[in-house]
Write a protein that holds these residues in place. Structure first.
Motif, PDB file in Angstrom:
ATOM      1  N   GLY A 102      -4.724  -3.736   0.435  1.00 17.80           N
ATOM      2  CA  GLY A 102      -5.277  -3.306   1.716  1.00 17.80           C
ATOM      3  C   GLY A 102      -4.169  -3.225   2.744  1.00 17.80           C
ATOM      4  O   GLY A 102      -3.033  -2.856   2.434  1.00 17.80           O
ATOM      5  N   SER A 103      -4.514  -3.636   3.972  1.00 16.60           N
ATOM      6  CA  SER A 103      -3.529  -3.536   5.048  1.00 16.60           C
ATOM      7  C   SER A 103      -2.640  -4.775   5.124  1.00 16.60           C
ATOM      8  O   SER A 103      -1.711  -4.833   5.914  1.00 16.60           O
ATOM      9  CB  SER A 103      -4.259  -3.325   6.375  1.00 16.60           C
ATOM     10  OG  SER A 103      -5.259  -4.312   6.505  1.00 16.60           O
ATOM     11  N   ALA A 150       0.818  -1.224   0.000  1.00 14.07           N
ATOM     12  CA  ALA A 150       0.000   0.000   0.000  1.00 14.07           C
ATOM     13  C   ALA A 150       0.847   1.268   0.000  1.00 14.07           C
ATOM     14  O   ALA A 150       0.351   2.355  -0.323  1.00 14.07           O
ATOM     15  CB  ALA A 150      -0.946   0.001   1.204  1.00 14.07           C
ATOM     16  N   GLU A 196      -7.692   6.112  -1.624  1.00 13.89           N
ATOM     17  CA  GLU A 196      -8.796   5.242  -1.175  1.00 13.89           C
ATOM     18  C   GLU A 196      -8.931   3.980  -2.007  1.00 13.89           C
ATOM     19  O   GLU A 196      -9.006   2.887  -1.489  1.00 13.89           O
ATOM     20  CB  GLU A 196     -10.107   6.029  -1.295  1.00 13.89           C
ATOM     21  CG  GLU A 196     -10.133   7.258  -0.431  1.00 13.89           C
ATOM     22  CD  GLU A 196     -11.264   7.243   0.564  1.00 13.89           C
ATOM     23  OE1 GLU A 196     -12.363   6.808   0.174  1.00 13.89           O
ATOM     24  OE2 GLU A 196     -11.014   7.664   1.715  1.00 13.89           O
ATOM     25  N   ASP A 197      -8.952   4.172  -3.328  1.00 13.13           N
ATOM     26  CA  ASP A 197      -9.279   3.037  -4.186  1.00 13.13           C
ATOM     27  C   ASP A 197      -7.988   2.359  -4.656  1.00 13.13           C
ATOM     28  O   ASP A 197      -7.420   2.716  -5.682  1.00 13.13           O
ATOM     29  CB  ASP A 197     -10.085   3.562  -5.377  1.00 13.13           C
ATOM     30  CG  ASP A 197     -10.279   2.482  -6.427  1.00 13.13           C
ATOM     31  OD1 ASP A 197     -10.226   1.290  -6.061  1.00 13.13           O
ATOM     32  OD2 ASP A 197     -10.444   2.831  -7.612  1.00 13.13           O
TER      33      ASP A 197
END
Ligand code: GLU
Ligand code: MG
Length: 434
Positions: A59-60, A42, A54-55
């Motif tokens: 993810g994390s 990320a 955002e998009d």
């Protein structure tokens, strides 16, 4: 490369889609040939103001490593008041050490390898940067001794730091714009050239900061004033060191083969424009009469060209053959050097693969009201450039889908934020980031 084992810290660096150098550090004492440090997918989605877009396709979760390229290890030294630092550029890799397809540096390395494997061509590049001192208060005059002296002791300290840190500074001058300066670096193999471009900006800002000045590479330091560009001089040679661009029997003395390569760059320049001019204000600079790139063409010595055939110096009977090379003039410091130079090389390689007609050469002053009015133009906004990139199968296809997705998300979020601000406010934000 020289490095000093007595430094306290070693910085392991990469650069991202926002062209901000990032990384992690460790004690030099603990650093060894196999050292790698953690990285996160990320991170690639961090925009210019430090927020993750955002998009994103990430993810994390997920882990990567920064794997130092030991051939780039050096000590950054000579910045007054800052401790010497061991420094190494890294490739982003997966945790098993295999290449990570979204690593910008790997992207450039791969295209250079393809160019060599398919056509036996090696690329050498020297980077030229312009920047402005936002806190200078003397009356600036372009190219003047006065501005040169008023910029002391920063200028001398900067050159000393660059030379001692192995960046190969070439020349230093007060440029045309208000408190604008230019630094040129000597040509080196293309991957190393881009590495130096990444590091150079940090060293410049660091030296100025020590003196309480802000140096900025933003393309538009002052609305209505002269822009700051990143010009890349590049030459192409074979393994025997012969300049494959050279053919004195042809227009501009440019060989047919390299003419096709350059035609490839021109063909895709609008589609890859978001990669070399990636800021919403980049398009204030890319207008006629700014000596940036008025139109998409290969010009003989013309500073309004996107690609310029650089003059050879034949004083004292100097041989022009090894000198003939090209300058790409449209990029700015918002662009990640590995990524955009890699894209140029990909476009050139596609030109060779497709056997394009050698690029036509414009050998006269541009006449945009008359005979040159139909020369193709670059997009006029970042929005337009992003749409072109997204819809270009070829340019998009150079990258893995995650990279394309992330780049478009980061940049479109930036456009949304910037569109709410005045041009003046945008310039101020970019000046603080770059
Ligand atoms: N400042 C110009 C630019 O934005 C370049 C001037 C020059 O060095 O020719 O690219
Ligand atoms: Mg210049």
């Amino acid at each position: 490369m020289n490095h000093d084992p007595a430094t306290e810290m070693t910085f392991i660096a990469t650069s991202d889609l926002a062209a901000v150098m990032k990384g992690r550090s460790m004690r030099t004492e603990d650093f060894h040939a196999g050292s790698t440090v953690g990285w996160v997918p990320a991170n690639l989605g961090i925009g210019i103001q430090g927020h993750i877009a955002e998009d994103l396709p990430f993810g994390s979760t997920g882990d990567l490593r920064l794997k130092p390229d030991l051939s780039t290890r050096r000590t950054v030294t000579g910045v007054p008041g800052r401790p010497d630092l061991d420094f190494v550029m890294a490739d982003v890799v997966k945790t098993d050490g295999s290449p990570y397809e979204c690593c910008p540096r790997t992207f450039l390395r791969q295209v250079l390898a393809d160019l060599h494997q398919e056509y036996g061509i090696n690329v050498v590049a020297g980077w030229e940067h312009e920047f402005a001192d936002l806190d200078a208060d003397y009356p600036h005059h372009p190219f003047s001794f006065r501005s040169f002296r008023c910029a002391e002791p920063m200028g001398s300290q900067l050159f000393s730091a660059l030379a001692r840190s192995g960046l190969g500074p070439d020349t230093w001058l007060p440029e045309y714009g208000d408190h604008q300066f230019e630094i040129t670096l000597s040509p080196v193999p293309a991957l190393e050239g881009a590495d130096r471009a990444v590091l150079l900006r940090e060293i410049v800002r660091d030296v100025y900061r020590v003196h309480g000045h802000r140096a900025t590479f933003t393309p538009v330091p002052k609305l209505g004033g002269s822009g700051s560009g990143v010009h890349v001089h590049f030459s192409l040679s074979d393994d025997a060191g012969r300049n494959v661009s050279w053919d004195p029997s042809r227009p501009g003395r440019v060989s047919a083969q390299v003419g096709s390569f350059l035609a490839g760059i021109l063909r895709d320049s609008a589609d890859m424009c978001a990669l070399f001019a990636p800021l919403s204000i980049s398009y204030q600079r890319l207008v006629p009469n700014n000596w940036s790139s008025a139109r998409v063409f290969l010009g003989l010595q013309d500073r309004e060209a996107l690609l310029r055939i650089v003059p050879t110096v034949e004083i004292g009977g100097k041989d022009p053959e090894p000198q003939l090379h090209f300058e790409f003039r449209a990029a700015d410091a918002g662009a990640n050097p590995w990524l955009f130079f890699g894209a140029l090389m990909r476009a050139g390689l596609d030109g060779l693969r497709d056997g394009l007609e050698p690029a036509a050469i414009v050998e006269r002053e541009l006449d945009l009201k008359g005979r040159d009015k139909d020369l193709p133009a670059l997009p006029s906004t970042l929005e337009e450039a992003l749409d072109l990139f997204e819809s270009s199968e070829r340019a998009r296809g150079w990258f893995c889908p995650d990279m394309v997705h992330t780049f478009l998300s980061v940049k479109r979020e930036e456009v949304d934020q910037m569109n709410r601000l005045s041009l003046q406010e945008r310039c101020e934000i970019y000046a603080s980031v770059y």
